[in-house]
Motif scaffolding. Structure first.
Motif, PDB file in Angstrom:
ATOM      1  N   ASP A  16      -7.297   4.746  -0.893  1.00 35.93           N
ATOM      2  CA  ASP A  16      -6.766   3.570  -1.595  1.00 35.93           C
ATOM      3  C   ASP A  16      -5.645   2.913  -0.795  1.00 35.93           C
ATOM      4  OD1 ASP A  16      -8.486   3.532  -3.748  1.00 35.93           O
ATOM      5  OD2 ASP A  16      -7.102   4.534  -5.118  1.00 35.93           O
ATOM      6  N   GLN A  17      -4.784   3.723  -0.184  1.00 37.81           N
ATOM      7  CA  GLN A  17      -3.705   3.177   0.640  1.00 37.81           C
ATOM      8  C   GLN A  17      -4.285   2.441   1.850  1.00 37.81           C
ATOM      9  OE1 GLN A  17      -1.161   6.464   1.638  1.00 37.81           O
ATOM     10  NE2 GLN A  17      -0.221   6.547  -0.385  1.00 37.81           N
ATOM     11  N   ALA A  18      -5.260   3.060   2.499  1.00 42.36           N
ATOM     12  CA  ALA A  18      -5.884   2.442   3.670  1.00 42.36           C
ATOM     13  C   ALA A  18      -6.550   1.118   3.301  1.00 42.36           C
ATOM     14  CB  ALA A  18      -6.897   3.393   4.290  1.00 42.36           C
ATOM     15  N   ALA A  19      -7.222   1.085   2.166  1.00 44.75           N
ATOM     16  CA  ALA A  19      -7.881  -0.153   1.722  1.00 44.75           C
ATOM     17  C   ALA A  19      -6.849  -1.248   1.462  1.00 44.75           C
ATOM     18  CB  ALA A  19      -8.706   0.109   0.475  1.00 44.75           C
ATOM     19  N   MET A  38      -9.488  -4.760  -5.443  1.00 45.66           N
ATOM     20  CA  MET A  38      -9.462  -3.316  -5.687  1.00 45.66           C
ATOM     21  C   MET A  38      -9.553  -2.971  -7.169  1.00 45.66           C
ATOM     22  SD  MET A  38      -6.675  -1.970  -2.886  1.00 45.66           S
ATOM     23  CE  MET A  38      -7.061  -0.237  -3.194  1.00 45.66           C
ATOM     24  N   GLU A  39      -9.508  -3.995  -8.010  1.00 48.55           N
ATOM     25  CA  GLU A  39      -9.543  -3.817  -9.464  1.00 48.55           C
ATOM     26  C   GLU A  39      -8.428  -2.879  -9.922  1.00 48.55           C
ATOM     27  OE1 GLU A  39     -13.576  -2.659 -10.397  1.00 48.55           O
ATOM     28  OE2 GLU A  39     -14.319  -4.690 -10.039  1.00 48.55           O
ATOM     29  N   LYS A  40      -7.213  -3.168  -9.449  1.00 48.84           N
ATOM     30  CA  LYS A  40      -6.025  -2.398  -9.793  1.00 48.84           C
ATOM     31  C   LYS A  40      -4.922  -3.377 -10.184  1.00 48.84           C
ATOM     32  CE  LYS A  40      -6.993   1.604  -6.989  1.00 48.84           C
ATOM     33  NZ  LYS A  40      -7.626   2.417  -7.993  1.00 48.84           N
ATOM     34  N   PRO A  41      -3.957  -2.936 -10.974  1.00 47.33           N
ATOM     35  CA  PRO A  41      -2.821  -3.803 -11.303  1.00 47.33           C
ATOM     36  C   PRO A  41      -1.999  -4.129 -10.050  1.00 47.33           C
ATOM     37  CG  PRO A  41      -2.917  -1.904 -12.784  1.00 47.33           C
ATOM     38  CD  PRO A  41      -3.903  -1.655 -11.687  1.00 47.33           C
ATOM     39  N   VAL A  42      -1.338  -5.271 -10.076  1.00 49.63           N
ATOM     40  CA  VAL A  42      -0.498  -5.704  -8.946  1.00 49.63           C
ATOM     41  C   VAL A  42       0.549  -4.639  -8.625  1.00 49.63           C
ATOM     42  CG1 VAL A  42       1.220  -7.414  -8.219  1.00 49.63           C
ATOM     43  CG2 VAL A  42      -0.899  -8.162  -9.309  1.00 49.63           C
ATOM     44  N   GLY A  43       1.160  -4.068  -9.629  1.00 52.31           N
ATOM     45  CA  GLY A  43       2.179  -3.043  -9.412  1.00 52.31           C
ATOM     46  C   GLY A  43       1.629  -1.828  -8.675  1.00 52.31           C
ATOM     47  N   THR A  44       0.394  -1.469  -8.970  1.00 50.06           N
ATOM     48  CA  THR A  44      -0.243  -0.341  -8.286  1.00 50.06           C
ATOM     49  C   THR A  44      -0.455  -0.662  -6.815  1.00 50.06           C
ATOM     50  OG1 THR A  44      -1.321   0.370 -10.320  1.00 50.06           O
ATOM     51  CG2 THR A  44      -2.295   1.146  -8.249  1.00 50.06           C
ATOM     52  N   VAL A  45      -0.880  -1.876  -6.525  1.00 46.90           N
ATOM     53  CA  VAL A  45      -1.085  -2.284  -5.128  1.00 46.90           C
ATOM     54  C   VAL A  45       0.242  -2.277  -4.376  1.00 46.90           C
ATOM     55  CG1 VAL A  45      -1.785  -4.186  -3.604  1.00 46.90           C
ATOM     56  CG2 VAL A  45      -3.179  -3.593  -5.605  1.00 46.90           C
ATOM     57  N   LYS A  46       1.300  -2.762  -5.010  1.00 48.52           N
ATOM     58  CA  LYS A  46       2.623  -2.736  -4.365  1.00 48.52           C
ATOM     59  C   LYS A  46       3.047  -1.297  -4.065  1.00 48.52           C
ATOM     60  CE  LYS A  46       4.388  -7.058  -6.256  1.00 48.52           C
ATOM     61  NZ  LYS A  46       5.407  -7.687  -7.112  1.00 48.52           N
TER      62      LYS A  46
END
Length: 67
Positions: A16-19, A38-46
């Motif tokens: 997930d980090q690499a993506a 990635m179908e994840k919340p913005v906070g998770t991506v940050k």
């Protein structure tokens, strides 16, 4: 040479980090766009990007030290 080392280190990250790194830095997508892909919340991506940068710093330091 430096860029190759960075992308080699990216391959060692959690998937997930690499993506997130790939989409944000290589494809120059916004955090919001990365989150949508990635179908994840913005906070998770940050958080993924923050942790990936921290891990990359450590990986690159250890690669540099091993030279």
């Amino acid at each position: 040479e430096a860029a190759a080392a960075v992308w080699k280190a990216v391959a060692m990250l959690d998937p997930d980090q690499a993506a997130a790194v790939e989409l944000f830095y290589r494809r120059q997508m916004s955090v919001e766009d990365v989150a949508a892909v990635m179908e994840k919340p913005v906070g998770t991506v940050k958080t993924l990007l923050f942790r990936a940068r921290d891990r990359l710093r450590k990986l690159l330091r250890s690669l540099e030290d091993s030279r």
